[in-house]
Design a protein around this motif. Structure first.
Motif, PDB file in Angstrom:
ATOM      1  N   GLU A   6       0.819  -1.208   0.000  1.00 57.65           N
ATOM      2  CA  GLU A   6       0.000   0.000   0.000  1.00 57.65           C
ATOM      3  C   GLU A   6       0.853   1.258   0.000  1.00 57.65           C
ATOM      4  O   GLU A   6       0.570   2.225  -0.716  1.00 57.65           O
ATOM      5  CB  GLU A   6      -0.951  -0.002   1.188  1.00 57.65           C
ATOM      6  CG  GLU A   6      -1.911   1.176   1.220  1.00 57.65           C
ATOM      7  CD  GLU A   6      -2.782   1.304  -0.014  1.00 57.65           C
ATOM      8  OE1 GLU A   6      -3.094   2.459  -0.392  1.00 57.65           O
ATOM      9  OE2 GLU A   6      -3.143   0.266  -0.622  1.00 57.65           O
ATOM     10  N   ILE A   7       1.941   1.282   0.812  1.00 61.30           N
ATOM     11  CA  ILE A   7       2.763   2.495   0.828  1.00 61.30           C
ATOM     12  C   ILE A   7       3.521   2.649  -0.491  1.00 61.30           C
ATOM     13  O   ILE A   7       3.725   3.762  -0.974  1.00 61.30           O
ATOM     14  CB  ILE A   7       3.736   2.544   2.036  1.00 61.30           C
ATOM     15  CG1 ILE A   7       4.866   1.514   1.909  1.00 61.30           C
ATOM     16  CG2 ILE A   7       3.019   2.379   3.353  1.00 61.30           C
ATOM     17  CD1 ILE A   7       6.011   1.782   2.858  1.00 61.30           C
ATOM     18  N   LYS A   9       2.403   1.653  -3.387  1.00 59.63           N
ATOM     19  CA  LYS A   9       1.396   2.091  -4.354  1.00 59.63           C
ATOM     20  C   LYS A   9       1.124   3.589  -4.210  1.00 59.63           C
ATOM     21  O   LYS A   9       1.012   4.308  -5.208  1.00 59.63           O
ATOM     22  CB  LYS A   9       0.108   1.285  -4.135  1.00 59.63           C
ATOM     23  CG  LYS A   9      -0.962   1.527  -5.185  1.00 59.63           C
ATOM     24  CD  LYS A   9      -2.154   0.618  -4.936  1.00 59.63           C
ATOM     25  CE  LYS A   9      -3.237   0.853  -5.983  1.00 59.63           C
ATOM     26  NZ  LYS A   9      -4.412  -0.044  -5.747  1.00 59.63           N
ATOM     27  N   ARG A  10       1.028   4.075  -2.960  1.00 57.72           N
ATOM     28  CA  ARG A  10       0.801   5.501  -2.743  1.00 57.72           C
ATOM     29  C   ARG A  10       1.966   6.325  -3.286  1.00 57.72           C
ATOM     30  O   ARG A  10       1.780   7.378  -3.897  1.00 57.72           O
ATOM     31  CB  ARG A  10       0.602   5.785  -1.249  1.00 57.72           C
ATOM     32  CG  ARG A  10      -0.740   5.357  -0.718  1.00 57.72           C
ATOM     33  CD  ARG A  10      -1.139   6.136   0.533  1.00 57.72           C
ATOM     34  NE  ARG A  10      -0.193   5.971   1.619  1.00 57.72           N
ATOM     35  CZ  ARG A  10      -0.281   5.021   2.547  1.00 57.72           C
ATOM     36  NH1 ARG A  10      -1.271   4.134   2.503  1.00 57.72           N
ATOM     37  NH2 ARG A  10       0.602   4.948   3.522  1.00 57.72           N
ATOM     38  N   ALA A  11       3.186   5.833  -3.044  1.00 57.70           N
ATOM     39  CA  ALA A  11       4.374   6.537  -3.543  1.00 57.70           C
ATOM     40  C   ALA A  11       4.367   6.619  -5.062  1.00 57.70           C
ATOM     41  O   ALA A  11       4.704   7.654  -5.649  1.00 57.70           O
ATOM     42  CB  ALA A  11       5.641   5.840  -3.049  1.00 57.70           C
ATOM     43  N   ASN A  13       1.674   6.388  -7.112  1.00 56.31           N
ATOM     44  CA  ASN A  13       0.565   7.208  -7.604  1.00 56.31           C
ATOM     45  C   ASN A  13       0.879   8.702  -7.552  1.00 56.31           C
ATOM     46  O   ASN A  13       0.536   9.458  -8.464  1.00 56.31           O
ATOM     47  CB  ASN A  13      -0.700   6.912  -6.794  1.00 56.31           C
ATOM     48  CG  ASN A  13      -1.301   5.566  -7.134  1.00 56.31           C
ATOM     49  OD1 ASN A  13      -0.994   4.978  -8.178  1.00 56.31           O
ATOM     50  ND2 ASN A  13      -2.151   5.047  -6.254  1.00 56.31           N
ATOM     51  N   VAL A  14       1.531   9.116  -6.488  1.00 59.32           N
ATOM     52  CA  VAL A  14       1.826  10.544  -6.347  1.00 59.32           C
ATOM     53  C   VAL A  14       3.032  10.965  -7.178  1.00 59.32           C
ATOM     54  O   VAL A  14       3.187  12.143  -7.517  1.00 59.32           O
ATOM     55  CB  VAL A  14       2.038  10.904  -4.858  1.00 59.32           C
ATOM     56  CG1 VAL A  14       3.407  10.473  -4.357  1.00 59.32           C
ATOM     57  CG2 VAL A  14       1.827  12.395  -4.615  1.00 59.32           C
ATOM     58  N   SER A 141       9.457  10.329  -5.519  1.00 62.12           N
ATOM     59  CA  SER A 141       8.902   9.739  -4.311  1.00 62.12           C
ATOM     60  C   SER A 141       9.995   8.903  -3.650  1.00 62.12           C
ATOM     61  O   SER A 141      10.815   8.289  -4.345  1.00 62.12           O
ATOM     62  CB  SER A 141       7.711   8.837  -4.639  1.00 62.12           C
ATOM     63  OG  SER A 141       6.581   9.588  -4.972  1.00 62.12           O
ATOM     64  N   LYS A 162       7.456  15.004   6.678  1.00 62.78           N
ATOM     65  CA  LYS A 162       6.067  15.000   6.220  1.00 62.78           C
ATOM     66  C   LYS A 162       5.312  16.243   6.710  1.00 62.78           C
ATOM     67  O   LYS A 162       4.506  16.826   5.973  1.00 62.78           O
ATOM     68  CB  LYS A 162       5.376  13.715   6.687  1.00 62.78           C
ATOM     69  CG  LYS A 162       5.884  12.461   5.983  1.00 62.78           C
ATOM     70  CD  LYS A 162       5.245  11.212   6.496  1.00 62.78           C
ATOM     71  CE  LYS A 162       3.879  10.975   5.914  1.00 62.78           C
ATOM     72  NZ  LYS A 162       3.911  10.592   4.484  1.00 62.78           N
ATOM     73  N   ASP A 173       2.545  12.231   0.595  1.00 63.72           N
ATOM     74  CA  ASP A 173       2.571  10.816   0.201  1.00 63.72           C
ATOM     75  C   ASP A 173       3.836  10.460  -0.568  1.00 63.72           C
ATOM     76  O   ASP A 173       4.149   9.278  -0.746  1.00 63.72           O
ATOM     77  CB  ASP A 173       1.344  10.478  -0.661  1.00 63.72           C
ATOM     78  CG  ASP A 173       0.183   9.957   0.186  1.00 63.72           C
ATOM     79  OD1 ASP A 173       0.356   9.818   1.412  1.00 63.72           O
ATOM     80  OD2 ASP A 173      -0.893   9.689  -0.390  1.00 63.72           O
ATOM     81  N   GLN A 176       7.443   8.202   2.118  1.00 65.18           N
ATOM     82  CA  GLN A 176       6.892   7.016   2.770  1.00 65.18           C
ATOM     83  C   GLN A 176       7.938   6.379   3.687  1.00 65.18           C
ATOM     84  O   GLN A 176       9.129   6.374   3.372  1.00 65.18           O
ATOM     85  CB  GLN A 176       6.425   5.995   1.731  1.00 65.18           C
ATOM     86  CG  GLN A 176       5.273   6.466   0.859  1.00 65.18           C
ATOM     87  CD  GLN A 176       3.971   6.598   1.634  1.00 65.18           C
ATOM     88  OE1 GLN A 176       3.794   5.999   2.694  1.00 65.18           O
ATOM     89  NE2 GLN A 176       3.046   7.399   1.098  1.00 65.18           N
ATOM     90  N   TYR A 195       5.910  -0.838  -8.673  1.00 61.23           N
ATOM     91  CA  TYR A 195       5.769   0.463  -8.025  1.00 61.23           C
ATOM     92  C   TYR A 195       7.109   1.174  -7.808  1.00 61.23           C
ATOM     93  O   TYR A 195       7.155   2.403  -7.798  1.00 61.23           O
ATOM     94  CB  TYR A 195       5.087   0.311  -6.668  1.00 61.23           C
ATOM     95  CG  TYR A 195       3.725  -0.327  -6.721  1.00 61.23           C
ATOM     96  CD1 TYR A 195       2.709   0.219  -7.509  1.00 61.23           C
ATOM     97  CD2 TYR A 195       3.443  -1.477  -5.986  1.00 61.23           C
ATOM     98  CE1 TYR A 195       1.450  -0.369  -7.556  1.00 61.23           C
ATOM     99  CE2 TYR A 195       2.185  -2.060  -6.035  1.00 61.23           C
ATOM    100  CZ  TYR A 195       1.200  -1.517  -6.817  1.00 61.23           C
ATOM    101  OH  TYR A 195      -0.046  -2.100  -6.865  1.00 61.23           O
TER     102      TYR A 195
END
Length: 416
Positions: A6-7, A9-11, A13-14, A141, A162, A173, A176, A195
């Motif tokens: 999940e982290i 994926k967030r990295a 996406n942003v 990221s 952050k 985001d 991470q 990712y």
């Protein structure tokens, strides 16, 4: 349960939108982080003390505890790193080359971010700030995975980064943190090539080999630092004593400290007796070849074949007497780790031959190997010191976190 996927994926996406973040916002974020570190110095030291106490209970070595420590000087150093990186030119979007073809097409190369950079590191919590600052400025990221021994220190520093990002409009985001001490997290991270674009391991040789052998994405490796100083027959003795002492003693637990000292046989009588006494005074254990041992048989231990390959990260030094510059170069290229090596000489021809023939990331003339450092080189900070030969070699700085992309301008051209 902590969700690595999940982290990542967030990295990812942003990451696509970071190229649009202005230099002003990136710089403000870095300077805000510097301000917060100054303001939260007591909190950082308290969290670091938790790690130090736990490290002592686990029996970590003096070298590891030294790397783990965040004292006043090192906290000030992190603040300075953030300010230095903010002051650097932003490489993102820089057109580094442009040419025109006979058909009128204008073809160029432009710097773009790598994307998602995972950095896996041991002990040194200041790496959190160095890596984070460089990735923020280069619009990448970053996924930060520190060692379990520094979990509290790393956590507070990531939270500061952050908080600064959220305050100044940089997507948080993009920063991470793998907030777990579970060792399986590293293995899982290395499988997420959909990712993560590149992974950088910083730490012991075991960690780096594990990452290199298990990662599905490209790895930029920083293997051990088996660094040499060669005292040539034409060396200035005063320079040689000072350089060798500094390279070994100033901070022995780091990768750019000297691990083997080579001495030309023609200068050994003039150089070694005083050098040995200097090392004895600070309790440097010496392991030498047979000729070296003859200068102090009661103090110098016999060196084994393994000693020439060793990264001691301690007050231990291998010493060998050689009969020529070529023999010194051959020893370094055979036993060294291609990190940092130095010659002490007043002979220009020998200096240039050493520079040309020693196969290392950083090669010095009349200076300590301890200078191999991104900040010292004027890079603001570093992601690590690469001993690879692909993409980057030596201290990996801001520009090295970008890669050229071809850009082509046409006016309706079609290929026939």
């Amino acid at each position: 349960m902590f969700n690595i996927r999940e982290i990542a994926k967030r990295a990812k996406n942003v990451s696509y939108g970071l190229v649009d973040i202005s230099t002003e916002i990136k710089n403000r974020t870095l300077l805000k982080a510097a301000e917060l570190i100054e303001k939260k110095r007591d909190v950082i030291e308290a969290e670091n003390r938790k790690d130090l106490v736990a490290g002592e209970e686990k029996g970590l070595s003096k070298a590891m505890l030294d790397r783990l420590l965040l004292n006043e000087k090192r906290i000030a150093g992190m603040v300075q790193v953030l300010k230095d990186v903010a002051s650097l030119n932003d490489p993102v979007g820089e057109v580094i080359k442009m040419w025109t073809r006979p058909n009128g097409l204008k073809i160029g190369k432009m710097r773009v971010p790598l994307g998602v950079v995972a950095i896996i590191y041991e002990s040194r919590p200041n790496v959190t700030v160095e890596a984070g600052s460089l990735c923020i400025k280069s619009s990448n990221s970053v996924i930060l995975k520190g060692g379990s021994e520094a979990i509290n220190s790393n956590r507070v520093l990531v939270n500061i980064l952050k908080e600064a990002a959220e305050s100044e409009g940089f997507p948080s985001d993009a920063i991470q943190f793998v907030d777990t001490t579970d060792r399986s997290a590293v293995r899982e991270l290395l499988l997420l090539d959909e990712y993560i674009d590149v992974v950088i391991p910083r730490g012991g040789e075991g960690l780096i080999r594990f990452v290199a052998e298990n990662a599905r994405m490209p790895v930029i490796k920083h293997y051990k630092g088996v660094c040499h100083v060669f005292v040539d027959e034409f060396a200035d003795l005063e320079k040689a004593w000072n350089i060798c002492f500094n390279a070994k003693v100033q901070r022995p637990g780091v990768c750019n400290a000297m691990e083997t000292m080579l001495v030309h046989s023609k200068i050994a009588d003039a150089f070694l007796p005083n050098m040995i006494e200097m090392f004895k005074k600070v309790k440097v254990e010496l392991r030498g070849c047979e000729r070296t041992i003859s200068y102090d048989p009661d103090y110098i231990k016999p060196a084994t074949e393994e000693d020439w390959y060793a990264e001691y990260l301690d007050l231990i030094l291998a010493v060998r007497i050689v009969d020529s510059l070529d023999e010194a170069i051959d020893h370094i290229n055979t036993y060294g780790s291609h990190h940092s090596d130095s010659i002490v000489t007043e002979n220009y021809t020998n200096a240039m031959k050493f520079l040309n023939k020693v196969d290392s990331a950083a090669v010095y003339v009349n200076a300590s190997t301890r200078f191999t450092d991104g900040n010292v080189f004027g890079l603001g900070a570093e992601m690590g010191i690469s001993t690879d030969k692909v993409h980057v070699r030596g201290p990996m700085g801001l520009e090295d976190l970008t890669i050229p992309k071809y850009i082509i301008f046409g006016n309706g051209q079609i290929r026939e």
